[in-house]
Design an enzyme around this catalytic site. Sequence first.
Site, short mmCIF file in Angstrom:
data_model
loop_
_atom_site.label_atom_id
_atom_site.label_comp_id
_atom_site.label_asym_id
_atom_site.label_seq_id
_atom_site.Cartn_x
_atom_site.Cartn_y
_atom_site.Cartn_z
N LYS A 1 11.61 1.54 -3.55
CA LYS A 1 10.47 1.36 -2.44
C LYS A 1 10.45 -0.04 -2.62
O LYS A 1 10.09 -0.67 -3.45
CB LYS A 1 9.34 2.05 -2.74
CG LYS A 1 7.96 1.52 -2.10
CD LYS A 1 6.88 2.00 -2.39
CE LYS A 1 5.56 1.18 -1.72
NZ LYS A 1 3.97 2.05 -1.81
N LYS B 1 -6.33 -2.09 3.46
CA LYS B 1 -6.90 -1.91 2.00
C LYS B 1 -8.11 -2.93 2.09
O LYS B 1 -8.34 -3.91 2.80
CB LYS B 1 -6.00 -2.46 1.13
CG LYS B 1 -4.78 -1.41 0.67
CD LYS B 1 -3.89 -1.90 -0.15
CE LYS B 1 -2.63 -1.04 -0.36
NZ LYS B 1 -3.02 0.18 -1.13
N ASP C 1 4.51 -4.45 -4.38
CA ASP C 1 4.74 -3.09 -3.98
C ASP C 1 6.40 -2.87 -3.57
O ASP C 1 6.64 -2.15 -3.18
CB ASP C 1 3.88 -2.87 -2.74
CG ASP C 1 3.71 -1.40 -2.58
OD1 ASP C 1 3.65 -0.66 -3.78
OD2 ASP C 1 3.33 -1.06 -1.41
N GLU D 1 2.48 4.60 2.96
CA GLU D 1 3.64 3.82 3.76
C GLU D 1 4.94 4.15 2.88
O GLU D 1 6.14 4.32 3.38
CB GLU D 1 3.47 2.44 4.10
CG GLU D 1 3.64 1.52 3.05
CD GLU D 1 2.86 1.39 1.97
OE1 GLU D 1 1.78 1.99 2.02
OE2 GLU D 1 3.31 1.01 0.93
N ARG E 1 6.14 6.21 0.92
CA ARG E 1 7.04 7.73 1.15
C ARG E 1 7.63 7.77 2.58
O ARG E 1 8.52 8.52 2.60
CB ARG E 1 5.92 8.81 1.03
CG ARG E 1 4.91 8.88 1.72
CD ARG E 1 3.91 9.62 1.57
NE ARG E 1 2.71 9.07 0.42
CZ ARG E 1 1.73 9.72 0.16
NH1 ARG E 1 1.45 10.92 0.41
NH2 ARG E 1 0.90 8.91 -0.85
N1 BES Z 1 1.21 0.67 -2.88
C1 BES Z 1 0.33 1.57 -2.83
C2 BES Z 1 0.06 2.20 -4.19
C3 BES Z 1 -0.38 1.15 -5.30
C4 BES Z 1 -1.77 1.08 -5.54
C5 BES Z 1 0.34 0.84 -6.18
C6 BES Z 1 -2.15 0.43 -6.54
C7 BES Z 1 0.04 -0.17 -7.05
C8 BES Z 1 -1.33 -0.15 -7.19
C9 BES Z 1 0.55 2.74 -1.85
O1 BES Z 1 1.21 2.33 -0.64
C10 BES Z 1 -0.76 3.53 -1.38
O2 BES Z 1 -1.48 2.66 -0.73
N2 BES Z 1 -1.09 4.46 -1.72
C11 BES Z 1 -2.22 5.29 -1.46
C12 BES Z 1 -2.04 6.36 -0.98
C13 BES Z 1 -2.95 7.31 -0.27
C14 BES Z 1 -3.22 6.63 1.26
C15 BES Z 1 -2.57 8.61 0.16
C16 BES Z 1 -3.19 5.14 -2.55
O3 BES Z 1 -2.69 5.29 -3.48
O4 BES Z 1 -4.50 4.89 -2.40
ZN ZN Z 2 2.38 0.72 -0.93
MN MN Z 3 0.04 1.73 0.73
#
Ligand code: BES
Ligand code: ZN
Ligand code: MN
Length: 501
Positions: free
Chosen positions: A266, A278, A289, A350, A352
């Site tokens: 990714k 966010k 990321d 995003e 996935r």
């Molecule tokens: N890149 C983030 C996940 C992440 C969060 C990595 C904190 C490192 C530290 C990912 O793209 C994301 O935003 N995931 C969401 C998924 C949710 C919207 C289903 C998450 O983990 O909140």
């Molecule tokens: Zn992400």
């Molecule tokens: Mn995200």
Amino acid sequence: MKINFTEITAAKAKLDAVIVFLVGEDKKLSPLAAAINKQSGGVIAKALASGKFAGKRGQYAVIVPSDSVKCDRIILAGIGDVKELNAQAFENIGGGVIPHLNNLAAKSATFFLDELKGPVSAAEAAARIAHGADLRGYRFDKYHTKTPADEKPTIATINVALANTKSVAKHYAELEKLAAGIFLTRNLVSEPANIIYPETMAEECQKLEALGVEVEVLDEPDMYKLGFGALLGVGQGSANESKMVIMKWKGLGKASKTQPIAFVGKGVTFDTGGISIKPAGGMEEMKWDMGGAGTVVGLMKALAGRKAKVNVVGVAGLVENMPGGNAQRPGDVVTSYSGQTIEVINTDAEGRLVLADALWYTQKHFKPKFIIDLATLTGAIIVSLGSSRAGLFSNNDKLADQLFKTGQKVGEEVWRLPLADVYDKQINSDIADMLNSTNTREAGSITAAQFLQRFVNDTPWVHLDIAGMAWSKKDGDITPKGATAYGVRLLNELVKEYYEG
Ligand code: BES
Ligand code: ZN
Ligand code: MN
């Protein structure tokens, strides 16, 4: 870090300004340490008898010897039970000493391994100590323009002295290539998102051509023609063009038809969350990321660098997730390269979407022996496992077990979580083949993995959720705080142990 290996005999040892002796819990002195102890009126014995130093692993004692000894400082490095000294332990010792050397303002230091009876050969031990020091000595300081000289780290040369240097160079040459891969990953992950975005990251990948890696870069028109609706949807709100990079290392020969193994990363070079934006606090962390893709690139560099006898494909899905007039909206339905449709209910899920097209492409075009994907995929995996192991999901017990064992061996651990129908059902959509997220916070890392599984067919596959691992707020023995390059050592060792030759 400059590394030298030298031969010693206890009698003719040339002492550096700072010397390091390894001391186990039996507190037995090596011949050279005993000689110095005698010369200096028992200064080492005194240090061992007083204070807290018990020779335990991770303990250090600094000694100021008398003028009769031709060195400025002696460091005693605790090594614990000598019988348990594996390769990883030596790396941790080499790395663990570095901050002490910097505190002493030492420019160089010599480790003396004049007597050593553990499970690892002296040559390997010496190489591992040097490798650990090299890894811990890493700095990403290119944007510091004003650091005063007395605040900069001083240690620049590590010497390792042992009775017979015969096969050390061979051990170290390989570790040096591994380190080069690790440093590339750390550099890419540390760079801010205005410097590393899909195009510049793809350019960094192209530099691997110098090592014999074949590099192909797909741009947006290419991916549009192929039908990468999931990946392109994520990038469509960004002014920076999305890319997908395919790196091939044919270690079994250019003409070899042997099925490759594949790694997919990714590479979200910045994740604002998109329209499902966010919160501001901590958002700067989302420059890393792209850590999964960063690990794949560094791994390719390490494998090609040491000319690993294996055919490998590395794929990096590179996008920037931004809000904007053209950004995708919650509720949009996209058609992935696999043909399956996805209702995007949360634009922050995003990673996935990017992996969906990258995984499908990888299994379809290369029919690999296996695919391992790496992704900073979910915050939920940090809730589950913290920052000591990556979450592992797999459709293949053998591959999962190999990774578990390798993780323990190299100190980059994984922990397996389940995949099951009950979780898979949760991503069914009323309007499309699937949702990219769920409306609950339950089992967030698992439902993300279930989504990915829909894009690998029957290919043996492992997904590593490295959200808790790619970046560290604390120093570790061989990893200064910041980008860790987690996964490069793990997967390099997996390849070496099970898939080469
Ligand atoms: N890149 C983030 C996940 C992440 C969060 C990595 C904190 C490192 C530290 C990912 O793209 C994301 O935003 N995931 C969401 C998924 C949710 C919207 C289903 C998450 O983990 O909140
Ligand atoms: Zn992400
Ligand atoms: Mn995200």
